[in-house]
Design a protein around this motif. Sequence first.
Motif, short mmCIF file in Angstrom:
data_model
loop_
_atom_site.label_atom_id
_atom_site.label_comp_id
_atom_site.label_asym_id
_atom_site.label_seq_id
_atom_site.Cartn_x
_atom_site.Cartn_y
_atom_site.Cartn_z
N THR A 39 3.69 -8.03 -6.80
CA THR A 39 2.31 -7.79 -6.38
C THR A 39 1.45 -9.00 -6.70
O THR A 39 1.72 -9.74 -7.64
CB THR A 39 1.71 -6.56 -7.08
OG1 THR A 39 1.72 -6.77 -8.49
CG2 THR A 39 2.46 -5.29 -6.73
N HIS A 47 -5.25 -6.29 -2.96
CA HIS A 47 -3.89 -6.23 -3.49
C HIS A 47 -2.90 -6.49 -2.37
O HIS A 47 -3.07 -5.98 -1.26
CB HIS A 47 -3.59 -4.84 -4.09
CG HIS A 47 -4.47 -4.49 -5.24
ND1 HIS A 47 -4.21 -4.91 -6.52
CD2 HIS A 47 -5.60 -3.76 -5.31
CE1 HIS A 47 -5.15 -4.45 -7.32
NE2 HIS A 47 -6.02 -3.75 -6.60
N MET A 49 1.42 -6.73 -1.48
CA MET A 49 2.82 -6.57 -1.85
C MET A 49 3.54 -7.82 -1.37
O MET A 49 3.38 -8.23 -0.22
CB MET A 49 3.43 -5.32 -1.19
CG MET A 49 2.73 -4.01 -1.58
SD MET A 49 2.82 -3.63 -3.33
CE MET A 49 4.56 -3.52 -3.58
N LYS A 75 -1.25 -0.42 3.10
CA LYS A 75 -0.96 -1.51 2.17
C LYS A 75 -0.89 -2.84 2.89
O LYS A 75 -0.48 -2.92 4.04
CB LYS A 75 0.35 -1.25 1.43
CG LYS A 75 0.29 -0.02 0.55
CD LYS A 75 1.56 0.15 -0.25
CE LYS A 75 1.43 1.38 -1.12
NZ LYS A 75 2.58 1.54 -1.99
#
Length: 85
Positions: A39, A47, A49, A75
């Motif tokens: 991360t 954020h 990944m 995400k």
Amino acid sequence: MRALLTSLTIISAISLSSAAFAASMTTGTIKAIDTKALTLTLKDGSHFMLPANFKDPGLKAGEKVKIAYDMVGKKHQATAVTLVN
């Protein structure tokens, strides 16, 4: 019939070309990076990944980076992380 096929061909070409540019880009300053959890967090709170095959070039907090990413659900999935000079 020919006009219909021409229209469908043009529509197909436009939709395929837009899919190739689906990745988004952002720049920011690293707040935290966790290479075990894969991360990366920017100072603005974003954020990301990191990909499983991510090779850390020595990134650390405070460095400015450019991130190419795709949205996977809700995400941000980074596809590339590069240092910005």
